[in-house]
Design a protein around this motif. Structure first.
Motif, mmCIF file in Angstrom:
data_model
loop_
_atom_site.group_PDB
_atom_site.id
_atom_site.type_symbol
_atom_site.label_atom_id
_atom_site.label_comp_id
_atom_site.label_asym_id
_atom_site.label_seq_id
_atom_site.Cartn_x
_atom_site.Cartn_y
_atom_site.Cartn_z
ATOM 1 N N ILE A 11 -14.357 1.874 -11.054
ATOM 2 C CA ILE A 11 -15.469 1.613 -10.141
ATOM 3 C C ILE A 11 -16.132 2.942 -9.802
ATOM 4 O O ILE A 11 -15.461 3.908 -9.425
ATOM 5 C CB ILE A 11 -14.968 0.930 -8.854
ATOM 6 N N THR A 12 -17.445 2.986 -9.910
ATOM 7 C CA THR A 12 -18.184 4.201 -9.568
ATOM 8 C C THR A 12 -17.994 4.487 -8.078
ATOM 9 O O THR A 12 -18.242 3.625 -7.242
ATOM 10 C CB THR A 12 -19.681 4.031 -9.879
ATOM 11 N N GLY A 13 -17.545 5.687 -7.752
ATOM 12 C CA GLY A 13 -17.321 6.082 -6.368
ATOM 13 C C GLY A 13 -15.861 6.057 -5.960
ATOM 14 O O GLY A 13 -15.516 6.533 -4.884
ATOM 15 N N VAL A 14 -14.997 5.476 -6.786
ATOM 16 C CA VAL A 14 -13.559 5.441 -6.492
ATOM 17 C C VAL A 14 -12.870 6.381 -7.466
ATOM 18 O O VAL A 14 -12.947 6.189 -8.674
ATOM 19 C CB VAL A 14 -12.981 4.009 -6.633
ATOM 20 N N GLY A 15 -12.205 7.397 -6.947
ATOM 21 C CA GLY A 15 -11.517 8.357 -7.796
ATOM 22 C C GLY A 15 -10.081 7.948 -8.071
ATOM 23 O O GLY A 15 -9.563 6.977 -7.514
ATOM 24 N N VAL A 16 -9.442 8.702 -8.926
ATOM 25 C CA VAL A 16 -8.053 8.414 -9.303
ATOM 26 C C VAL A 16 -7.129 8.557 -8.097
ATOM 27 O O VAL A 16 -6.218 7.749 -7.905
ATOM 28 C CB VAL A 16 -7.607 9.336 -10.462
ATOM 29 N N GLU A 17 -7.366 9.565 -7.266
ATOM 30 C CA GLU A 17 -6.525 9.781 -6.080
ATOM 31 C C GLU A 17 -6.585 8.580 -5.143
ATOM 32 O O GLU A 17 -5.558 8.077 -4.687
ATOM 33 C CB GLU A 17 -6.982 11.047 -5.347
ATOM 34 N N THR A 18 -7.787 8.107 -4.849
ATOM 35 C CA THR A 18 -7.954 6.959 -3.957
ATOM 36 C C THR A 18 -7.357 5.706 -4.578
ATOM 37 O O THR A 18 -6.659 4.939 -3.909
ATOM 38 C CB THR A 18 -9.441 6.732 -3.648
ATOM 39 N N MET B 84 -3.560 5.868 -4.401
ATOM 40 C CA MET B 84 -3.082 5.638 -3.038
ATOM 41 C C MET B 84 -3.148 4.147 -2.690
ATOM 42 O O MET B 84 -2.189 3.581 -2.160
ATOM 43 C CB MET B 84 -3.910 6.447 -2.038
ATOM 44 N N LEU B 85 -4.259 3.490 -3.026
ATOM 45 C CA LEU B 85 -4.395 2.069 -2.709
ATOM 46 C C LEU B 85 -3.374 1.219 -3.456
ATOM 47 O O LEU B 85 -2.775 0.308 -2.881
ATOM 48 C CB LEU B 85 -5.813 1.588 -3.030
ATOM 49 N N VAL B 86 -3.150 1.522 -4.720
ATOM 50 C CA VAL B 86 -2.195 0.736 -5.500
ATOM 51 C C VAL B 86 -0.776 0.967 -4.992
ATOM 52 O O VAL B 86 -0.018 0.010 -4.780
ATOM 53 C CB VAL B 86 -2.311 1.069 -7.003
ATOM 54 N N GLN B 87 -0.392 2.221 -4.788
ATOM 55 C CA GLN B 87 0.974 2.514 -4.361
ATOM 56 C C GLN B 87 1.262 1.984 -2.955
ATOM 57 O O GLN B 87 2.367 1.518 -2.687
ATOM 58 C CB GLN B 87 1.234 4.031 -4.394
ATOM 59 N N GLU B 88 0.268 2.056 -2.057
ATOM 60 C CA GLU B 88 0.502 1.693 -0.658
ATOM 61 C C GLU B 88 0.277 0.208 -0.366
ATOM 62 O O GLU B 88 0.972 -0.359 0.461
ATOM 63 C CB GLU B 88 -0.402 2.524 0.258
ATOM 64 N N VAL B 89 -0.712 -0.427 -1.024
ATOM 65 C CA VAL B 89 -1.081 -1.784 -0.641
ATOM 66 C C VAL B 89 -1.064 -2.762 -1.802
ATOM 67 O O VAL B 89 -0.376 -3.775 -1.772
ATOM 68 C CB VAL B 89 -2.505 -1.816 -0.022
ATOM 69 N N LEU B 90 -1.844 -2.475 -2.823
ATOM 70 C CA LEU B 90 -2.177 -3.485 -3.823
ATOM 71 C C LEU B 90 -1.023 -3.875 -4.733
ATOM 72 O O LEU B 90 -1.061 -4.939 -5.330
ATOM 73 C CB LEU B 90 -3.380 -3.019 -4.643
ATOM 74 N N SER B 91 0.002 -3.054 -4.846
ATOM 75 C CA SER B 91 1.146 -3.426 -5.686
ATOM 76 C C SER B 91 2.162 -4.272 -4.908
ATOM 77 O O SER B 91 3.120 -4.763 -5.483
ATOM 78 C CB SER B 91 1.821 -2.176 -6.241
ATOM 79 N N ARG C 84 -7.230 5.201 7.097
ATOM 80 C CA ARG C 84 -8.120 6.371 7.005
ATOM 81 C C ARG C 84 -8.772 6.469 5.629
ATOM 82 O O ARG C 84 -9.971 6.736 5.518
ATOM 83 C CB ARG C 84 -7.331 7.651 7.296
ATOM 84 N N GLY C 85 -7.981 6.246 4.581
ATOM 85 C CA GLY C 85 -8.515 6.313 3.227
ATOM 86 C C GLY C 85 -9.576 5.259 2.974
ATOM 87 O O GLY C 85 -10.585 5.513 2.313
ATOM 88 N N LEU C 86 -9.375 4.059 3.519
ATOM 89 C CA LEU C 86 -10.351 2.987 3.314
ATOM 90 C C LEU C 86 -11.644 3.232 4.068
ATOM 91 O O LEU C 86 -12.721 2.898 3.575
ATOM 92 C CB LEU C 86 -9.749 1.650 3.724
ATOM 93 N N ILE C 87 -11.558 3.803 5.246
ATOM 94 C CA ILE C 87 -12.790 4.100 5.983
ATOM 95 C C ILE C 87 -13.579 5.179 5.251
ATOM 96 O O ILE C 87 -14.804 5.083 5.113
ATOM 97 C CB ILE C 87 -12.473 4.469 7.444
ATOM 98 N N GLN C 88 -12.907 6.190 4.716
ATOM 99 C CA GLN C 88 -13.602 7.193 3.900
ATOM 100 C C GLN C 88 -14.178 6.562 2.639
ATOM 101 O O GLN C 88 -15.310 6.858 2.241
ATOM 102 C CB GLN C 88 -12.643 8.319 3.523
ATOM 103 N N LEU D 187 -16.690 -3.210 6.922
ATOM 104 C CA LEU D 187 -16.931 -3.016 5.488
ATOM 105 C C LEU D 187 -15.650 -2.576 4.786
ATOM 106 O O LEU D 187 -15.357 -3.035 3.677
ATOM 107 C CB LEU D 187 -18.042 -1.988 5.261
ATOM 108 N N ALA D 188 -14.881 -1.704 5.412
ATOM 109 C CA ALA D 188 -13.615 -1.257 4.815
ATOM 110 C C ALA D 188 -12.675 -2.444 4.625
ATOM 111 O O ALA D 188 -12.013 -2.561 3.585
ATOM 112 C CB ALA D 188 -12.960 -0.198 5.695
#
Length: 183
Positions: free
Chosen positions: A60-67, A70-77, A118-122, A157-158
């Motif tokens: 997705i344009t605007g989403v980097g590997v770091e973000t 973090m989302l996969v390791q913390e929430v989506l998995s 915090r990551g999602l709001i950013q 929105l987040a």
């Protein structure tokens, strides 16, 4: 270099600057090593488990590997049952105050994962910049044009963005209007 008065910078101050620059160089090298290791891990098994989710989100344009990582390791998995559970885990739900017949919202229930919140709001702010034509960005602009506070709406929105990303990795449904990077 000179001070604003035109005097030379004292030797102790110059040495302190050199030490700070050496520390900064070391930290930058460590960050680069961590990022190289993450990318190498993703390249070893790109199509399996969480690595596939990270690659999908990073497309997705605007989403980097770091973000994405973090989302996969913390929430989506995690095996969360529905969209409400996803939002609750991130701490992006309201905190109602119910007393008798009165019911008020007291703001965010900060009982979830603070790092994810915090990551999602950013990410939501970044999403507005890079995904201007998406349905979520248009929803945000329409609500803030009606007078809603931007800071309140960025949290909403987040939450919507997290749920859309959860659906994307779970079912493959790309959010409406979201631009993906070319393969």
């Amino acid at each position: 270099m000179r001070t604003p008065e035109g005097l030379p910078i004292p030797p102790n101050t110059l040495e302190e600057f050199r030490r700070d620059l050496a520390r900064l160089t070391m930290v930058r090298e460590q960050i680069a090593a961590i990022e190289r290791a993450r990318l190498a891990r993703l390249e070893q098994a790109p199509g399996t488990g969480p690595h596939a989710m990270v690659r999908l989100l990073a497309s997705i344009t605007g989403v980097g590997v770091e973000t994405a990582d973090m989302l996969v390791q913390e929430v989506l998995s995690r095996n969360l049952r529905d969209r409400r559970a996803v939002a609750r885990y991130a701490g992006l739900t309201g905190s109602p105050d119910e007393s008798g017949a009165k019911r008020r919202e007291k703001g965010l229930a900060k009982s979830g994962n603070a790092r994810v919140r915090r990551g999602l709001i950013q990410l939501a702010w970044r999403f507005l910049r890079f995904q201007k034509e998406s349905a979520l960005a248009q929803w945000y602009r329409a609500r803030t044009a009606q007078g809603a506070r931007k800071t309140t709406m960025i949290v909403a929105l987040a939450r919507k963005l997290l749920i859309a990303l959860w659906r994307m990795v779970a079912t493959g449904e790309v959010p409406h209007g979201v631009v993906l990077r070319p393969a």
